[in-house]
Scaffold this motif. Structure first.
Motif, PDB file in Angstrom:
ATOM      1  N   LYS A 166      -7.508 -24.485  58.981  1.00 36.02           N
ATOM      2  CA  LYS A 166      -6.846 -23.392  58.272  1.00 36.02           C
ATOM      3  C   LYS A 166      -6.733 -23.670  56.780  1.00 36.02           C
ATOM      4  CE  LYS A 166      -5.052 -20.256  59.800  1.00 36.02           C
ATOM      5  NZ  LYS A 166      -5.527 -18.868  59.977  1.00 36.02           N
ATOM      6  N   PHE A 167      -6.635 -24.953  56.404  1.00 34.63           N
ATOM      7  CA  PHE A 167      -6.551 -25.295  54.991  1.00 34.63           C
ATOM      8  C   PHE A 167      -7.797 -24.815  54.247  1.00 34.63           C
ATOM      9  CE2 PHE A 167      -3.732 -29.082  56.258  1.00 34.63           C
ATOM     10  CZ  PHE A 167      -2.605 -28.285  56.182  1.00 34.63           C
ATOM     11  N   ALA A 168      -8.973 -25.004  54.853  1.00 38.62           N
ATOM     12  CA  ALA A 168     -10.215 -24.585  54.198  1.00 38.62           C
ATOM     13  C   ALA A 168     -10.261 -23.067  54.032  1.00 38.62           C
ATOM     14  CB  ALA A 168     -11.420 -25.072  54.998  1.00 38.62           C
ATOM     15  N   THR A 169      -9.804 -22.324  55.067  1.00 42.99           N
ATOM     16  CA  THR A 169      -9.786 -20.865  54.963  1.00 42.99           C
ATOM     17  C   THR A 169      -8.842 -20.399  53.860  1.00 42.99           C
ATOM     18  OG1 THR A 169     -10.241 -20.725  57.330  1.00 42.99           O
ATOM     19  CG2 THR A 169      -9.407 -18.738  56.256  1.00 42.99           C
ATOM     20  N   LEU A 170      -7.655 -20.989  53.823  1.00 51.78           N
ATOM     21  CA  LEU A 170      -6.703 -20.617  52.781  1.00 51.78           C
ATOM     22  C   LEU A 170      -7.200 -21.031  51.409  1.00 51.78           C
ATOM     23  CD1 LEU A 170      -3.327 -21.501  54.531  1.00 51.78           C
ATOM     24  CD2 LEU A 170      -4.313 -19.240  54.163  1.00 51.78           C
ATOM     25  N   ARG A 171      -7.927 -22.159  51.344  1.00 48.01           N
ATOM     26  CA  ARG A 171      -8.489 -22.595  50.069  1.00 48.01           C
ATOM     27  C   ARG A 171      -9.472 -21.560  49.527  1.00 48.01           C
ATOM     28  NH1 ARG A 171      -8.822 -23.991  45.189  1.00 48.01           N
ATOM     29  NH2 ARG A 171     -10.899 -24.642  44.560  1.00 48.01           N
ATOM     30  N   SER A 172     -10.282 -20.973  50.392  1.00 49.30           N
ATOM     31  CA  SER A 172     -11.229 -19.945  49.961  1.00 49.30           C
ATOM     32  C   SER A 172     -10.492 -18.707  49.457  1.00 49.30           C
ATOM     33  CB  SER A 172     -12.165 -19.578  51.114  1.00 49.30           C
ATOM     34  OG  SER A 172     -12.875 -20.705  51.568  1.00 49.30           O
ATOM     35  N   ASN A 174       1.228 -24.333  52.110  1.00 49.18           N
ATOM     36  CA  ASN A 174       2.287 -25.353  52.046  1.00 49.18           C
ATOM     37  C   ASN A 174       3.080 -25.418  53.349  1.00 49.18           C
ATOM     38  OD1 ASN A 174       1.606 -26.067  49.434  1.00 49.18           O
ATOM     39  ND2 ASN A 174       3.059 -24.649  48.497  1.00 49.18           N
ATOM     40  N   ARG A 175       3.303 -24.280  53.994  1.00 51.78           N
ATOM     41  CA  ARG A 175       3.998 -24.305  55.278  1.00 51.78           C
ATOM     42  C   ARG A 175       3.168 -25.028  56.339  1.00 51.78           C
ATOM     43  NH1 ARG A 175       5.788 -18.990  53.662  1.00 51.78           N
ATOM     44  NH2 ARG A 175       3.965 -18.047  54.658  1.00 51.78           N
ATOM     45  N   LEU A 176       1.856 -24.806  56.315  1.00 51.63           N
ATOM     46  CA  LEU A 176       0.993 -25.520  57.258  1.00 51.63           C
ATOM     47  C   LEU A 176       0.976 -27.016  56.959  1.00 51.63           C
ATOM     48  CD1 LEU A 176      -2.045 -23.080  57.592  1.00 51.63           C
ATOM     49  CD2 LEU A 176      -0.163 -23.429  59.192  1.00 51.63           C
ATOM     50  N   LYS A 177       0.996 -27.380  55.676  1.00 51.56           N
ATOM     51  CA  LYS A 177       1.051 -28.797  55.327  1.00 51.56           C
ATOM     52  C   LYS A 177       2.369 -29.426  55.778  1.00 51.56           C
ATOM     53  CE  LYS A 177      -2.094 -28.555  51.367  1.00 51.56           C
ATOM     54  NZ  LYS A 177      -2.244 -28.735  49.897  1.00 51.56           N
ATOM     55  N   ALA A 178       3.465 -28.671  55.661  1.00 54.91           N
ATOM     56  CA  ALA A 178       4.754 -29.188  56.128  1.00 54.91           C
ATOM     57  C   ALA A 178       4.736 -29.399  57.638  1.00 54.91           C
ATOM     58  CB  ALA A 178       5.874 -28.219  55.737  1.00 54.91           C
ATOM     59  N   LEU A 179       4.131 -28.460  58.372  1.00 55.51           N
ATOM     60  CA  LEU A 179       4.009 -28.629  59.815  1.00 55.51           C
ATOM     61  C   LEU A 179       3.130 -29.822  60.148  1.00 55.51           C
ATOM     62  CD1 LEU A 179       4.524 -27.619  62.684  1.00 55.51           C
ATOM     63  CD2 LEU A 179       2.601 -26.024  62.395  1.00 55.51           C
ATOM     64  N   ASN A 180       2.076 -30.009  59.374  1.00 57.16           N
ATOM     65  CA  ASN A 180       1.193 -31.156  59.584  1.00 57.16           C
ATOM     66  C   ASN A 180       1.939 -32.471  59.372  1.00 57.16           C
ATOM     67  OD1 ASN A 180      -1.164 -32.489  60.133  1.00 57.16           O
ATOM     68  ND2 ASN A 180      -2.085 -32.151  58.131  1.00 57.16           N
ATOM     69  N   GLU A 181       2.760 -32.535  58.340  1.00 56.52           N
ATOM     70  CA  GLU A 181       3.527 -33.747  58.078  1.00 56.52           C
ATOM     71  C   GLU A 181       4.576 -33.998  59.159  1.00 56.52           C
ATOM     72  OE1 GLU A 181       3.232 -36.083  55.671  1.00 56.52           O
ATOM     73  OE2 GLU A 181       1.376 -35.079  55.100  1.00 56.52           O
ATOM     74  N   SER A 182       5.201 -32.945  59.657  1.00 57.11           N
ATOM     75  CA  SER A 182       6.199 -33.126  60.717  1.00 57.11           C
ATOM     76  C   SER A 182       5.553 -33.651  61.994  1.00 57.11           C
ATOM     77  CB  SER A 182       6.906 -31.797  60.994  1.00 57.11           C
ATOM     78  OG  SER A 182       5.993 -30.834  61.506  1.00 57.11           O
ATOM     79  N   LEU A 183       4.349 -33.180  62.297  1.00 55.16           N
ATOM     80  CA  LEU A 183       3.634 -33.720  63.452  1.00 55.16           C
ATOM     81  C   LEU A 183       3.315 -35.194  63.261  1.00 55.16           C
ATOM     82  CD1 LEU A 183       1.146 -30.831  64.330  1.00 55.16           C
ATOM     83  CD2 LEU A 183       3.149 -31.551  65.628  1.00 55.16           C
TER      84      LEU A 183
END
Length: 672
Positions: A368-374, A425-434
């Motif tokens: 999802k990071f790559a999609t959001l980056r685009s 950023n919300r996805l990154k926060a979820l990634n860090e919590s995992l």
């Protein structure tokens, strides 16, 4: 350099010099130029201190003591320009630009060779008995698209070739040391249990001598040292390589900007399909599902600024963690085998939870990071382009009272951009919590299953399990996820950069401004049957009677290419067929006429003025003479040594009139 501008906005001029040898400047100007160059040398430190890394000893390189003198000087007093040491040649912009161009040229040559070999193989007739199947396969090969060049492949091969012999052995040593450290920790704790044996089957003492504890403690320290040095040296080498790619990409983008046609757009790019289309989609242009061309991406200043400020930064994260795409799975398999051997099948339960649930979730988030980056990149391109237009046209905007409209449009794009950034950023926060919770969850599952199956929890079992799971967690949920995220974002950025590098250049259509010979392949570049985009320059005849410097005969130009291409959507969307009929070209919605059937002769020693209403084609005529517009029909014959172009858009620096005239040069009262 040449610059495009709208017709009627101001004054623009074109001048050419027929003399081969420029006249020598007066003596006093030579003295002033020499004095100015000496002053420039005094301002810029010509003798910088040598780079400490270039002559560093092996000990200094191993323990990173070579930058200490500069750091020590900075603690004593503020650093000045002359304190900064010079950079090494391998880190210079010139060397990295040459490296980038060499990689790109090699990739282009590889693509052409592969295309030629595929065409030769498809054209060869089958000699075996199964002629029908062979012909069908040959026909299928001919229908396949040629494999386009891939900047991704060129960068990856160069990275593995330059850093692999140093980085990969170190990562092998580090992976082995991490596993050995987990085993040594359990054995060290086992030496502190005097009433237990190694296998725990009886109560007799089987600890050996006290030297065994010192042995495993020494193994722990040694493995920690290996991991420490590997981490810093691998990160230093890969980060430095990422910086070199970043510098090379910025230099290549700038160098490309100097050779670009001002009318270049995505429709003219030579990438075609494949990765080029992916890069186009990431930058706001491309094709719909039905094969039709969507919004065209041009070489706007906002897009170029986004490339050199945001996209090139993706090299750093990708080069740091790309090696973990291989080593993380290998190390996870080794941990599974070692865990089952030391602890039992209960270790596989926690391992399955981590591999089957937590890691796929992080892979999903990384994708999802790559999609959001685009999406963020497209919105950033639009915002920066609109902001640049507002700044460049601020006078018209203020006179027309369009401030609120521009402000609202910029704010709307910025709002959409922030929304996508917040999602990332919300996805990154979820990634860090995992990441921080997976270690506890997996360990709890392993211990519960181990006790439920009749196992005994001992310090050796607990600490060995925690260490192995901690290593597994870091490798899979941290390093591997960062590798997937960094490589995916770098892939998108490389696609955007490759699309930009494939834009047509001025030199591809109109070259040889020296009035001399023109290479055969350059003379016929961009032509079709019966159409000459360039003819050899007409020199003066033996009597020297002719004074014609530029002769234009029946020239027709289009703003988006040569006007002779029509999208063949029925054939699959990517192929174009030639259109020789001028009426059919005019009816083509992709063809925007700029100049039609222009005949012009420019003579030496004459001043020629072109007068017309707004939109008559005055700027298009200048762009055609400069080689910015590709010829659809007609010929241009040239006979001059140099060509200069004065753009109609003024460029002023923030200062007084004198500073705008001097442009950093010293002021001489007698001269000015």
């Amino acid at each position: 350099g040449s610059s495009s501008s709208s017709a009627g906005a101001g004054a623009a001029g074109l001048d050419f010099n027929g003399d081969r040898d420029a006249a020598a400047p007066p003596p006093h100007e030579e003295e002033e130029e020499q004095q100015s160059s000496r002053q420039q040398e005094q301002l810029l430190p010509s003798t910088r201190p040598p780079n400490p890394l270039a002559n560093a000893s092996p000990f200094s390189r191993l323990f990173f003591t070579w930058p200490y003198p500069l750091l020590s000087l900075g603690m004593k007093r503020p650093l000045v320009e002359g304190d900064i040491p010079g950079i090494m040649d391998v880190d210079s912009s010139d060397a990295n630009l040459q490296m980038w161009e060499r990689l790109w040229e090699h990739e282009l040559e590889r693509s052409r060779s592969a295309h030629t070999a595929a065409a030769d193989g498809a054209d060869s007739r089958p000699t075996s008995g199964k002629r029908t199947g062979s012909r069908r396969r040959a026909r299928k090969k001919r229908q396949q698209k040629p494999r386009p060049p891939s900047l991704h492949r060129a960068i990856l091969v160069d990275f593995l070739r330059t850093t692999g012999p140093f980085v990969q052995p170190l990562m092998l040593c580090s992976s082995t040391a991490k596993l050995l450290q987990a085993v040594a920790l359990g054995l060290l704790l086992d030496t502190f249990e005097p009433s237990s044996s190694v296998d725990g089957s009886d109560g007799s003492s089987n600890n050996g001598s006290n030297n065994e504890g010192y042995l495993w403690a020494s193994v722990l320290v040694l493995c920690g040292g290996v991991i420490l040095f590997e981490h810093h040296h691998v990160f230093f080498v890969t980060w430095r390589k990422g910086m070199q790619y970043r510098i090379a990409a910025i230099a290549a983008i700038y160098s490309k900007a100097l050779r670009l046609k001002s009318t270049a757009s995505l429709a003219d790019a030579g990438g075609g399909g494949g990765k080029g289309d992916k890069g186009a989609s990431a930058s706001g242009g491309g094709r719909d599902r039905d094969g039709s061309r969507t919004a065209t991406t041009t070489t706007s200043s906002g897009r170029i600024m986004n490339l050199v400020s945001n996209d090139v930064e993706r090299f750093l994260l990708a080069t740091l963690f790309v090696s973990y795409l291989f080593w993380a799975p290998v190390q996870s398999i080794a941990i599974l085998v070692l865990g089952i051997h030391l602890i039992g099948p209960s270790f596989a339960a926690g391992y399955g939870l981590l591999i089957g649930i937590l890691v796929p979730m992080q892979f999903y988030l990384s994708g999802k990071f790559a999609t959001l980056r685009s999406k963020v990149a497209r919105l950033t391109d639009a915002r920066v382009t609109l902001l640049s237009q507002a700044i460049s046209g601020v006078r018209v905007m203020k006179m027309s009272g369009w401030e609120l409209q521009f402000e609202q449009r910029i704010a709307d794009i910025r709002k959409r951009e922030i929304a996508q950034i917040q999602r990332a950023n919300r996805l990154k926060a979820l990634n860090e919590s995992l990441f921080f919770s997976s270690n506890v969850i997996v360990s709890l599952v392993v211990f519960c299953v181990h006790v439920a199956t009749g196992g005994l929890l001992t310090p050796r079992t607990v600490y060995t399990t925690l260490t192995l799971i901690n290593v597994l967690q870091i490798e899979l949920t941290k390093h591997l996820s960062l590798a997937v995220m960094g490589v995916s974002e770098c892939y998108v950025s490389l696609s955007r950069i490759q699309t930009y590098l494939e834009f047509p250049e001025i030199g591809q259509q109109h070259v040889s401004l020296d009035g001399g010979e023109v290479a055969e392949e350059e003379a016929t570049a961009g032509t079709t049957e019966g159409i000459d985009s360039y003819s050899k320059g007409t020199k003066a005849d033996e009597e020297g009677a002719t004074t014609i410097r530029i002769s234009v005969q029946g020239v027709t130009c289009y703003w988006n290419g040569n006007g002779s291409r029509r999208s063949n959507g029925d054939a699959g969307g990517d192929s174009d067929e030639l259109v020789m009929d001028e009426k059919e070209s005019t009816n083509n919605p992709l063809s925007i006429l700029a100049l039609g059937n222009i005949n012009l002769e420019l003579h030496a020693g004459e001043l020629t003025c072109i007068i017309g209403v707004v939109g008559a084609g005055k700027s298009a005529l200048l762009q055609m003479l400069c080689g910015e517009l590709e010829l659809a029909s007609g010929t241009i014959e040239r006979d001059y040594a140099t060509l200069s172009y004065a753009a109609q858009d003024p460029w002023l620096i923030g200062g007084n009139v004198r500073e705008n005239i001097l442009m950093g040069e010293p002021y001489h009262k007698s001269r000015y």
